[in-house]
Motif scaffolding. Structure first.
Motif, PDB file in Angstrom:
ATOM      1  N   LYS A  11       2.961   1.046   4.779  1.00  0.00           N
ATOM      2  CA  LYS A  11       4.225   0.474   4.296  1.00  0.00           C
ATOM      3  C   LYS A  11       4.376  -0.934   4.849  1.00  0.00           C
ATOM      4  O   LYS A  11       3.708  -1.311   5.820  1.00  0.00           O
ATOM      5  N   SER A  77      17.895   1.392  -3.478  1.00  0.00           N
ATOM      6  CA  SER A  77      16.714   0.857  -2.803  1.00  0.00           C
ATOM      7  C   SER A  77      17.050  -0.465  -2.137  1.00  0.00           C
ATOM      8  O   SER A  77      17.889  -1.244  -2.628  1.00  0.00           O
ATOM      9  N   SER A 225       4.158   6.943  -0.225  1.00  0.00           N
ATOM     10  CA  SER A 225       4.361   7.091  -1.673  1.00  0.00           C
ATOM     11  C   SER A 225       3.017   7.357  -2.331  1.00  0.00           C
ATOM     12  O   SER A 225       1.960   7.095  -1.738  1.00  0.00           O
ATOM     13  N   SER A 227       1.630   5.662  -4.539  1.00  0.00           N
ATOM     14  CA  SER A 227       0.927   4.404  -4.788  1.00  0.00           C
ATOM     15  C   SER A 227      -0.071   4.116  -3.667  1.00  0.00           C
ATOM     16  O   SER A 227       0.254   4.214  -2.490  1.00  0.00           O
ATOM     17  N   THR A 261       2.150  12.990   5.179  1.00  0.00           N
ATOM     18  CA  THR A 261       2.932  12.411   4.088  1.00  0.00           C
ATOM     19  C   THR A 261       4.408  12.442   4.448  1.00  0.00           C
ATOM     20  O   THR A 261       4.869  13.300   5.196  1.00  0.00           O
ATOM     21  N   THR A 265       6.733  15.020  -2.455  1.00  0.00           N
ATOM     22  CA  THR A 265       6.274  14.329  -3.668  1.00  0.00           C
ATOM     23  C   THR A 265       4.892  13.717  -3.459  1.00  0.00           C
ATOM     24  O   THR A 265       3.987  13.873  -4.291  1.00  0.00           O
ATOM     25  N   THR A 266       4.717  13.036  -2.333  1.00  0.00           N
ATOM     26  CA  THR A 266       3.421  12.408  -2.036  1.00  0.00           C
ATOM     27  C   THR A 266       2.368  13.469  -1.737  1.00  0.00           C
ATOM     28  O   THR A 266       1.201  13.337  -2.143  1.00  0.00           O
ATOM     29  N   HIS A 269       1.163  14.867  -4.992  1.00  0.00           N
ATOM     30  CA  HIS A 269       0.313  13.884  -5.678  1.00  0.00           C
ATOM     31  C   HIS A 269      -1.121  13.959  -5.150  1.00  0.00           C
ATOM     32  O   HIS A 269      -2.077  13.943  -5.938  1.00  0.00           O
TER      33      HIS A 269
END
Length: 303
Positions: A11, A77, A225, A227, A261, A265-266, A269
Motif C-alpha cells: 500500500k 474513500s 486489495s 489489485s 490479507t 474479499t482479497t 480473490h
C-alpha cells in the motif's frame, strides 16, 4: 540481537502518519517486525468529474436551499476527499465555500473522516457517520440522519456521492430501494472523481525488496486489495506463467515468506483466481487485526 522480520505492506504510506507503521515498528509480545511500504496503486484525478463538482460548487448548487440540486455529500474513500480538497484549494481567501457549512457530509469511517476534517474549509464541514465503518452500515444511518436533517420536506433532496472508478454500489442501492417509503427514499448521484490502476513499477520494486531481504529467516506480505496480486505472486516466483495460477511445484513447507490479507474479499480473490490460500485473513481490517492474525499464526506454528 535477532534480525527483525520484514513486513511488506502492499500500500501507499499514509501521511502525515500511518497506523500500520506504528503497529509494526515496535516490538510487542516477542514479535519484532520491520515494516516496508510497497505502493501498488496509483490514483489519478478525473478531469470530467472534477469539472462537474467544480461547477456545482461555483453555482452553489449544493446546499440547503429548495433550489439546490443536492442537499449533502457522501465520501467513502480518502482519495475522493483528496479530489474534493483539490477543488477547495483552488479558491483563495478565508471564505472558501461558505454555503457548505449547513449541509451534512457523510463519511464511512475514521480515516475518511480525519481527511474530511482536514479539508481547509471555512467554516468547517459538518461530518457524520465516522462510527459506521462500512457502506452497509452507513447507508441506513444516512437514511435516518438525512431524513431528520430535512424533516420538513416530504421528498428529500438528492445526495452527491464522490467516488472512484472501482466502487461497490451498496449505498445507492439501499438509499434508492424502491421498497422504501417516499419520505425515506433518497436519490443519490455518483460522480467519478478519480481512477485507480496498478503502478508499472510495482513488481520491480517488490522484487528488489525481496532480493534485499532474502537472507532473513522469515518475511510477511500484507495484501490490501485484489489489485497487484498477480505481480506479487510473480515476484515471489510462485506463479505458473502458463496457467496463471500458483504452480504445482509450490512447496508450502519449504518457504519462508508468508501472506496475510486485509480481509475476506482479497483472500477469496487469491483462492479463486490463483488457487492460493493465504496464511492469514485478518478478522478486522485494521493494523491491530492484521497483527493479531500474524501473531496467532506464529504462535500456532510454534506448537
Amino acid at each position: 540481537m535477532s534480525q527483525k522480520t520484514p513486513v511488506f505492506l502492499l500500500k501507499t504510506k499514509s501521511t502525515p502518519g500511518d497506523s500500520y507503521q506504528e503497529q509494526f515498528s515496535s516490538e510487542t509480545d516477542g514479535f519484532n517486525f520491520e515494516p516496508f511500504f510497497v505502493p501498488v496503486l496509483e490514483h489519478r484525478f478525473k478531469d470530467e468529474g472534477l469539472a462537474t463538482v467544480r461547477n456545482l460548487l461555483k453555482t452553489k448548487a449544493i446546499g440547503t436551499g429548495f433550489d439546490c440540486a443536492y442537499g449533502g455529500l457522501v465520501f467513502t474513500s480518502q482519495r475522493a476527499v483528496e479530489a474534493f480538497t483539490h477543488l477547495v484549494q483552488e479558491v483563495t481567501g478565508d471564505d472558501r465555500w461558505p454555503h457548505l457549512q449547513d449541509i451534512p457530509v457523510y463519511s464511512v469511517g475514521p480515516a475518511t473522516t480525519r481527511a474530511l476534517k482536514a479539508v481547509p474549509q471555512r467554516p468547517p464541514l459538518q461530518v457524520f457517520g465516522e462510527h459506521t465503518g462500512n457502506g452497509e452500515t452507513l447507508a441506513p444511518y444516512i437514511i435516518e440522519h438525512y431524513g431528520e436533517w430535512y424533516k420538513d420536506r416530504s421528498i428529500k433532496p438528492p445526495l452527491l456521492f464522490l467516488v472512484g472508478e472501482q466502487r461497490r454500489d451498496i449505498i445507492p442501492k439501499k438509499l434508492m430501494d424502491p421498497a422504501l417509503p417516499s419520505d425515506k427514499f433518497i436519490r443519490i448521484k455518483e460522480v467519478v472523481v478519480y481512477g485507480t490502476g496498478v503502478m508499472k513499477s510495482f513488481q520491480q520494486d517488490f522484487t528488489k525488496l525481496l532480493q534485499e531481504t532474502q537472507d532473513r529467516p522469515a518475511r510477511w506480505v500484507v495484501v490490501f486489495s485484489p489489485s497487484g496480486c498477480d505481480g506479487m505472486l510473480s515476484a515471489l516466483g510462485w506463479l505458473n506463467e502458463s496457467s496463471g495460477r500458483v504452480g504445482d511445484d509450490f512447496q508450502q513447507e519449504d518457504r519462508k515468506t508468508y501472506i496475510a490479507t486485509i480481509g475476506p474479499t482479497t483472500r477469496l480473490h487469491l483462492v479463486k483466481n490463483f488457487g492460493y490460500e493465504p496464511d492469514v485473513c485478518a478478522e478486522q481490517p485494521s493494523p491491530e487485526g492484521v497483527w493479531q492474525g500474524i501473531s496467532r499464526f506464529w504462535n500456532e506454528a510454534k506448537k
